[in-house]
Design a protein around this motif. Structure first.
Motif, PDB file in Angstrom:
ATOM      1  N   ILE A 159       0.824  -1.202   0.000  1.00 17.56           N
ATOM      2  CA  ILE A 159       0.000   0.000   0.000  1.00 17.56           C
ATOM      3  C   ILE A 159       0.860   1.253   0.000  1.00 17.56           C
ATOM      4  N   GLU A 160       0.285   2.311  -0.542  1.00 19.18           N
ATOM      5  CA  GLU A 160       0.822   3.665  -0.390  1.00 19.18           C
ATOM      6  C   GLU A 160      -0.145   4.419   0.509  1.00 19.18           C
ATOM      7  N   ILE A 161       0.378   5.069   1.540  1.00 18.78           N
ATOM      8  CA  ILE A 161      -0.470   5.835   2.462  1.00 18.78           C
ATOM      9  C   ILE A 161       0.123   7.221   2.671  1.00 18.78           C
ATOM     10  N   GLY A 162      -0.675   8.102   3.223  1.00 15.22           N
ATOM     11  CA  GLY A 162      -0.206   9.441   3.538  1.00 15.22           C
ATOM     12  C   GLY A 162       0.595   9.475   4.823  1.00 15.22           C
ATOM     13  N   SER A 163       1.279  10.584   5.050  1.00 15.36           N
ATOM     14  CA  SER A 163       2.120  10.763   6.234  1.00 15.36           C
ATOM     15  C   SER A 163       1.297  10.961   7.498  1.00 15.36           C
ATOM     16  N   HIS A 164       0.035  11.261   7.346  1.00 18.17           N
ATOM     17  CA  HIS A 164      -0.943  11.252   8.432  1.00 18.17           C
ATOM     18  C   HIS A 164      -2.298  11.059   7.774  1.00 18.17           C
ATOM     19  N   ILE A 165      -3.305  10.749   8.570  1.00 20.88           N
ATOM     20  CA  ILE A 165      -4.641  10.521   8.028  1.00 20.88           C
ATOM     21  C   ILE A 165      -5.592  11.499   8.700  1.00 20.88           C
ATOM     22  N   GLU A 166      -5.935  12.563   7.966  1.00 18.25           N
ATOM     23  CA  GLU A 166      -6.724  13.634   8.564  1.00 18.25           C
ATOM     24  C   GLU A 166      -6.031  14.124   9.847  1.00 18.25           C
ATOM     25  N   HIS A 167      -6.706  14.041  11.007  1.00 18.04           N
ATOM     26  CA  HIS A 167      -6.063  14.546  12.228  1.00 18.04           C
ATOM     27  C   HIS A 167      -5.407  13.437  13.049  1.00 18.04           C
ATOM     28  N   TRP A 168      -5.227  12.268  12.466  1.00 18.01           N
ATOM     29  CA  TRP A 168      -4.574  11.166  13.170  1.00 18.01           C
ATOM     30  C   TRP A 168      -3.166  10.938  12.634  1.00 18.01           C
ATOM     31  N   ASN A 169      -2.207  10.820  13.523  1.00 17.35           N
ATOM     32  CA  ASN A 169      -0.872  10.391  13.126  1.00 17.35           C
ATOM     33  C   ASN A 169      -0.859   8.870  12.985  1.00 17.35           C
ATOM     34  N   LEU A 170       0.186   8.351  12.380  1.00 17.49           N
ATOM     35  CA  LEU A 170       0.202   6.930  12.022  1.00 17.49           C
ATOM     36  C   LEU A 170       0.381   5.999  13.221  1.00 17.49           C
ATOM     37  N   ASP A 171       0.704   6.554  14.386  1.00 18.38           N
ATOM     38  CA  ASP A 171       0.816   5.717  15.576  1.00 18.38           C
ATOM     39  C   ASP A 171      -0.531   5.532  16.281  1.00 18.38           C
ATOM     40  N   ASP A 172      -1.582   6.182  15.806  1.00 21.64           N
ATOM     41  CA  ASP A 172      -2.875   6.111  16.477  1.00 21.64           C
ATOM     42  C   ASP A 172      -3.333   4.664  16.602  1.00 21.64           C
ATOM     43  N   ALA A 173      -3.944   4.347  17.717  1.00 25.00           N
ATOM     44  CA  ALA A 173      -4.363   2.972  17.991  1.00 25.00           C
ATOM     45  C   ALA A 173      -5.333   2.436  16.945  1.00 25.00           C
ATOM     46  N   ARG A 174      -6.070   3.318  16.289  1.00 24.99           N
ATOM     47  CA  ARG A 174      -7.045   2.879  15.289  1.00 24.99           C
ATOM     48  C   ARG A 174      -6.384   2.144  14.124  1.00 24.99           C
ATOM     49  N   PHE A 175      -5.086   2.386  13.882  1.00 22.40           N
ATOM     50  CA  PHE A 175      -4.418   1.783  12.734  1.00 22.40           C
ATOM     51  C   PHE A 175      -3.701   0.472  13.057  1.00 22.40           C
ATOM     52  N   HIS A 176      -3.641   0.099  14.326  1.00 21.45           N
ATOM     53  CA  HIS A 176      -2.850  -1.076  14.689  1.00 21.45           C
ATOM     54  C   HIS A 176      -3.383  -2.363  14.053  1.00 21.45           C
ATOM     55  N   ALA A 177      -4.673  -2.474  13.916  1.00 22.12           N
ATOM     56  CA  ALA A 177      -5.235  -3.670  13.266  1.00 22.12           C
ATOM     57  C   ALA A 177      -4.793  -3.742  11.806  1.00 22.12           C
ATOM     58  N   LEU A 178      -4.673  -2.592  11.166  1.00 21.32           N
ATOM     59  CA  LEU A 178      -4.197  -2.560   9.781  1.00 21.32           C
ATOM     60  C   LEU A 178      -2.744  -2.976   9.693  1.00 21.32           C
ATOM     61  N   TRP A 179      -1.908  -2.457  10.622  1.00 18.93           N
ATOM     62  CA  TRP A 179      -0.488  -2.839  10.615  1.00 18.93           C
ATOM     63  C   TRP A 179      -0.352  -4.347  10.834  1.00 18.93           C
ATOM     64  N   ALA A 180      -1.137  -4.882  11.722  1.00 18.24           N
ATOM     65  CA  ALA A 180      -1.070  -6.323  11.996  1.00 18.24           C
ATOM     66  C   ALA A 180      -1.450  -7.130  10.759  1.00 18.24           C
ATOM     67  N   GLU A 181      -2.491  -6.685  10.045  1.00 20.11           N
ATOM     68  CA  GLU A 181      -2.924  -7.406   8.846  1.00 20.11           C
ATOM     69  C   GLU A 181      -1.899  -7.282   7.722  1.00 20.11           C
ATOM     70  N   ALA A 182      -1.334  -6.096   7.564  1.00 20.71           N
ATOM     71  CA  ALA A 182      -0.311  -5.904   6.528  1.00 20.71           C
ATOM     72  C   ALA A 182       0.903  -6.778   6.800  1.00 20.71           C
ATOM     73  N   GLU A 183       1.317  -6.861   8.062  1.00 21.32           N
ATOM     74  CA  GLU A 183       2.450  -7.721   8.421  1.00 21.32           C
ATOM     75  C   GLU A 183       2.112  -9.182   8.129  1.00 21.32           C
ATOM     76  N   LYS A 184       0.908  -9.592   8.467  1.00 20.51           N
ATOM     77  CA  LYS A 184       0.476 -10.975   8.237  1.00 20.51           C
ATOM     78  C   LYS A 184       0.476 -11.310   6.750  1.00 20.51           C
ATOM     79  N   LEU A 185       0.038 -10.371   5.912  1.00 15.05           N
ATOM     80  CA  LEU A 185      -0.049 -10.593   4.473  1.00 15.05           C
ATOM     81  C   LEU A 185       1.299 -10.418   3.764  1.00 15.05           C
ATOM     82  N   GLY A 186       2.287  -9.877   4.484  1.00 17.32           N
ATOM     83  CA  GLY A 186       3.572  -9.591   3.847  1.00 17.32           C
ATOM     84  C   GLY A 186       3.525  -8.378   2.942  1.00 17.32           C
ATOM     85  N   ALA A 187       2.564  -7.486   3.184  1.00 15.32           N
ATOM     86  CA  ALA A 187       2.408  -6.288   2.363  1.00 15.32           C
ATOM     87  C   ALA A 187       3.390  -5.210   2.796  1.00 15.32           C
ATOM     88  N   VAL A 188       3.963  -4.505   1.830  1.00 15.85           N
ATOM     89  CA  VAL A 188       4.865  -3.402   2.140  1.00 15.85           C
ATOM     90  C   VAL A 188       4.055  -2.116   2.276  1.00 15.85           C
TER      91      VAL A 188
END
Length: 407
Positions: free
Chosen positions: A205-234
């Motif tokens: 995936i390509e993503i932005g440096s932040h998402i609206e008013h959330w930085n990339l460390d926000d807890a809302r994104f952790h499920a996405l990071w976990a899935e990307a790691e599981k899928l081997g997605a960069v």
């Protein structure tokens, strides 16, 4: 037909049919020339962990470009479809200028572009001329649509991702693809990530440096990071919606000042927020050499040590100091200056730098002012093997491919 369609719709449909016919003819020509002119090498092994081939001249080094942008040739009028959104982008084609188009945001002209922004065949001609064997395609950040309703952003993302996947299927030895996601809704983002990786064959995936008013460390994104790691997605992180943009409209300052800060914002958020530590197998790459991060590492490191009360919240201790993370993520090579590049190498290491050109846009290392990969190719400090590492091998490692997939 005239009974049901206004004249301009008929003209648009005819233009699209003519364009598609010309593109098909052009594709046949490129397929014939590209396959015959492409270099062939003995590729028994991987070029993922070390370089096993030795070349004596730069011109023999293949290149993998992690940072370039592409659009569909025809984009629906999403503002009309959804009933809102002056920031949705569409393209207007003039039949008298078949190789150019205008990008419009809502009812406002945004910028002129040419066919290199949508045509595989046009960019393949440039790639062949300058020795770029593989481009990892990603959309233009203005298409992210994080501000829109989540279900509408998903519709836009699916349209873009399907187009990128089609281009990659058409030229599987020349293009890999990155998806865009409706990041404002993590559930929908995960859904689209799975579709793109498991069904479309995109590599990440390509993503932005932040998402609206959330930085990339926000807890809302952790499920996405976990899935990307599981899928081997960069994950390729590109600055967008630059901070301070409204306060400095002159001199192109958002692109010159804010963009580098945005990339550092993303790196620091992921580092201090514990994302790098929690998902160590997830591969991140940051555009524009990681922005200002490397060049302010001393300040970042000192801040971590002198104000642990403000910084060492999610992670703490010497094992998480900022310099410990240098070399654990990738950056592209797009810094435009030999001395700046040398310092970047000293901070992140030559094994974590991947060629990035920002093709086909003006701030990129590409036509009309520069050649793709020029800074590394012409640099007199690095050996041919080091150049091969940065122009080719590091990219293969990042995307999880081997030489024989492309050569």
């Amino acid at each position: 037909l005239k009974t049901f369609l206004p004249a301009f719709t008929m003209a648009d449909a005819l233009i699209k049919q003519i364009d598609d016919l010309l593109e098909s003819l052009q594709s046949l020509q490129v397929s014939a020339t590209s396959s015959s002119s492409s270099p062939h090498h003995d590729t028994d092994g991987f070029c993922m962990h070390h370089c096993t081939k030795h070349h004596h001249t730069n011109c023999n080094i293949p290149k993998l470009d992690i940072h370039n942008h592409i659009l569909p040739k025809h984009i629906p009028d999403f503002r009309k479809e959804f009933g809102y959104g002056d920031a949705f982008v569409t393209l207007k084609h003039d039949p008298l200028k078949p190789n150019t188009a205008q990008m419009w945001k809502g009812g406002q002209f945004f910028r002129d572009i040419d066919e290199k922004c949508w045509s595989c065949e046009a960019r393949l001609a440039d790639m062949d001329a300058e020795g770029v064997r593989v481009q990892v395609l990603s959309t233009v950040p203005v298409m992210f649509s994080y501000w829109a309703k989540a279900e509408d952003a998903l519709r836009v993302a699916q349209f873009i991702n399907d187009d990128i996947a089609a281009k990659c299927r058409k030229y599987p030895q020349r293009f890999l693809g990155l998806a865009t996601l409706p990041m404002q809704d993590t559930k929908l983002a995960i859904q689209e990530l799975r579709r793109c990786v498991t069904q479309l064959g995109l590599i990440g995936i390509e993503i932005g440096s932040h998402i609206e008013h959330w930085n990339l460390d926000d807890a809302r994104f952790h499920a996405l990071w976990a899935e990307a790691e599981k899928l081997g997605a960069v994950v390729f992180v590109h600055p967008w919606d630059m901070m301070g943009q409204r306060d400095m409209p002159k001199y192109w300052l958002p692109w010159l000042v804010s963009m580098p800060a945005e990339s550092s914002r993303a790196i620091c958020s992921l580092m201090f927020g514990g994302v790098f530590a929690k998902y160590p197998k997830l591969r991140f790459c940051f555009a524009h050499g990681g922005g200002s991060f490397a060049h302010t590492i001393g300040r970042i490191q000192h801040g971590y040590e002198c104000r642990p009360d403000l910084i060492q919240i999610e992670v703490s201790g010497a094992q998480h100091n900022p310099r410990q993370y240098c070399g654990k993520f990738w950056v592209d090579s797009l810094v435009h200056d030999a001395a700046a590049f040398d310092y970047l190498v000293s901070v992140v290491g030559e094994h974590r730098i991947i060629l990035g050109t920002d093709y086909p846009f003006p701030l990129g290392e590409c036509y009309p002012l520069k050649k793709m990969g020029q800074l590394i190719e012409t640099h007199d400090k690095y050996s041919v093997e080091q150049k091969r590492q940065m122009l080719w091998c590091n990219g293969l490692q990042f995307v999880g491919k081997k030489e024989s997939d492309f050569l």
